[in-house]
Design a protein around this motif. Structure first.
Motif, mmCIF file in Angstrom:
data_model
loop_
_atom_site.group_PDB
_atom_site.id
_atom_site.type_symbol
_atom_site.label_atom_id
_atom_site.label_comp_id
_atom_site.label_asym_id
_atom_site.label_seq_id
_atom_site.Cartn_x
_atom_site.Cartn_y
_atom_site.Cartn_z
ATOM 1 N N TYR A 196 0.771 -1.032 0.031
ATOM 2 C CA TYR A 196 -0.089 -0.038 0.027
ATOM 3 C C TYR A 196 0.902 1.220 0.005
ATOM 4 N N ALA A 197 0.342 2.300 -0.427
ATOM 5 C CA ALA A 197 1.263 3.610 -0.561
ATOM 6 C C ALA A 197 1.462 3.941 1.051
ATOM 7 N N SER A 231 12.586 8.586 2.516
ATOM 8 C CA SER A 231 13.830 9.213 2.748
ATOM 9 C C SER A 231 14.490 8.709 3.907
ATOM 10 N N ASN A 232 13.959 8.167 4.817
ATOM 11 C CA ASN A 232 14.335 7.888 6.124
ATOM 12 C C ASN A 232 14.276 6.348 6.847
ATOM 13 N N PRO A 233 15.132 5.389 6.518
ATOM 14 C CA PRO A 233 14.827 4.151 7.196
ATOM 15 C C PRO A 233 14.077 4.109 8.454
ATOM 16 N N TYR A 288 6.237 -1.481 5.027
ATOM 17 C CA TYR A 288 6.161 -0.053 4.612
ATOM 18 C C TYR A 288 7.663 0.614 4.641
ATOM 19 N N GLU A 289 8.272 0.975 3.978
ATOM 20 C CA GLU A 289 9.650 1.530 3.955
ATOM 21 C C GLU A 289 9.390 3.024 3.655
ATOM 22 N N ALA A 292 4.125 -2.433 13.929
ATOM 23 C CA ALA A 292 5.264 -2.419 14.435
ATOM 24 C C ALA A 292 6.358 -1.383 13.792
ATOM 25 N N GLY A 293 6.909 -0.415 14.531
ATOM 26 C CA GLY A 293 7.732 0.424 13.906
ATOM 27 C C GLY A 293 9.105 -0.063 13.937
ATOM 28 N N ASN A 294 9.963 0.632 13.223
ATOM 29 C CA ASN A 294 11.566 -0.031 13.103
ATOM 30 C C ASN A 294 12.050 -0.421 14.302
#
Length: 102
Positions: free
Chosen positions: A7-8, A52-54, A48-49, A76-78
Protein backbone atom coordinates in the motif's frame (compact mmCIF):
# COMPACT_ATOMS: atom_id res chain seq x y z
CA UNK A 1 -0.30 -18.93 3.26
CA UNK A 2 0.02 -15.27 4.11
CA UNK A 3 -0.55 -12.58 1.57
CA UNK A 4 1.72 -9.56 1.42
CA UNK A 5 0.14 -6.39 0.17
CA UNK A 6 1.82 -3.19 -0.86
CA UNK A 7 0.00 0.00 0.00
CA UNK A 8 1.08 3.58 -0.42
CA UNK A 9 0.76 4.20 3.32
CA UNK A 10 0.30 2.36 6.60
CA UNK A 11 -3.06 4.12 6.94
CA UNK A 12 -4.30 2.55 3.69
CA UNK A 13 -3.16 -0.87 4.87
CA UNK A 14 -5.01 -0.43 8.17
CA UNK A 15 -8.18 0.71 6.39
CA UNK A 16 -8.12 -2.29 4.05
CA UNK A 17 -7.54 -4.72 6.92
CA UNK A 18 -10.39 -3.11 8.87
CA UNK A 19 -12.66 -3.65 5.86
CA UNK A 20 -11.61 -7.31 5.91
CA UNK A 21 -12.72 -7.70 9.53
CA UNK A 22 -9.48 -6.99 11.41
CA UNK A 23 -11.09 -4.89 14.12
CA UNK A 24 -8.92 -5.31 17.24
CA UNK A 25 -5.97 -2.99 17.79
CA UNK A 26 -3.41 -5.38 19.25
CA UNK A 27 -1.10 -2.46 20.00
CA UNK A 28 -3.68 -1.60 22.66
CA UNK A 29 -4.89 -5.15 23.40
CA UNK A 30 -1.43 -6.74 23.38
CA UNK A 31 -2.13 -8.61 26.60
CA UNK A 32 -4.17 -11.13 24.60
CA UNK A 33 -1.12 -12.07 22.54
CA UNK A 34 1.27 -12.00 25.49
CA UNK A 35 -0.91 -14.37 27.56
CA UNK A 36 -1.25 -17.13 24.94
CA UNK A 37 0.90 -16.41 21.87
CA UNK A 38 0.34 -19.90 20.50
CA UNK A 39 -3.34 -19.02 19.86
CA UNK A 40 -2.37 -16.53 17.16
CA UNK A 41 -1.25 -16.66 13.58
CA UNK A 42 -0.26 -13.99 11.13
CA UNK A 43 -2.69 -13.87 8.23
CA UNK A 44 -1.38 -10.85 6.33
CA UNK A 45 1.76 -8.77 6.44
CA UNK A 46 2.40 -5.36 5.02
CA UNK A 47 5.81 -3.71 5.13
CA UNK A 48 6.20 0.00 4.61
CA UNK A 49 9.58 1.57 4.00
CA UNK A 50 9.94 5.31 4.27
CA UNK A 51 11.13 7.02 1.14
CA UNK A 52 13.74 9.20 2.77
CA UNK A 53 14.41 7.81 6.24
CA UNK A 54 14.96 4.16 7.22
CA UNK A 55 13.55 4.99 10.65
CA UNK A 56 10.16 5.44 8.97
CA UNK A 57 9.91 1.68 8.34
CA UNK A 58 6.85 -0.10 9.70
CA UNK A 59 5.25 -3.51 9.50
CA UNK A 60 1.48 -3.97 9.69
CA UNK A 61 0.38 -7.43 10.77
CA UNK A 62 -3.10 -8.83 10.20
CA UNK A 63 -3.44 -11.30 13.08
CA UNK A 64 -6.04 -13.95 13.84
CA UNK A 65 -6.78 -15.84 17.03
CA UNK A 66 -7.50 -19.24 15.55
CA UNK A 67 -9.27 -20.40 18.74
CA UNK A 68 -12.05 -17.81 18.67
CA UNK A 69 -11.74 -16.14 15.24
CA UNK A 70 -10.91 -12.68 16.60
CA UNK A 71 -8.96 -10.64 14.07
CA UNK A 72 -6.91 -7.53 14.55
CA UNK A 73 -3.84 -5.57 13.57
CA UNK A 74 -0.50 -4.78 15.11
CA UNK A 75 1.75 -2.04 13.78
CA UNK A 76 5.43 -2.43 14.54
CA UNK A 77 7.73 0.48 13.89
CA UNK A 78 11.39 0.07 13.07
CA UNK A 79 12.50 0.26 16.71
CA UNK A 80 9.57 -1.57 18.28
CA UNK A 81 11.05 -4.99 17.50
CA UNK A 82 13.78 -4.28 19.99
CA UNK A 83 11.43 -2.86 22.61
CA UNK A 84 8.07 -4.65 22.32
CA UNK A 85 7.48 -8.18 23.59
CA UNK A 86 4.52 -8.56 21.23
CA UNK A 87 6.64 -7.53 18.23
CA UNK A 88 9.20 -10.15 19.23
CA UNK A 89 6.46 -12.80 19.41
CA UNK A 90 5.14 -11.80 15.98
CA UNK A 91 8.60 -11.90 14.48
CA UNK A 92 9.06 -15.42 15.89
CA UNK A 93 5.66 -16.49 14.47
CA UNK A 94 6.66 -15.07 11.09
CA UNK A 95 10.02 -16.89 11.11
CA UNK A 96 8.44 -20.17 12.27
CA UNK A 97 5.81 -19.91 9.54
CA UNK A 98 8.47 -19.40 6.86
CA UNK A 99 10.32 -22.47 8.13
CA UNK A 100 7.12 -24.52 7.83
CA UNK A 101 6.62 -23.38 4.22
CA UNK A 102 9.97 -24.89 3.16
Amino acid sequence: MKKMYHYATVEKALNDLKNKGFRIDFNVEEKQILEVPTNFRIVEIYRYEGMSNPDDEATVYGIENFNNGDRGVFVAGNLSFAESEVAKILLKLEIDDKKNED
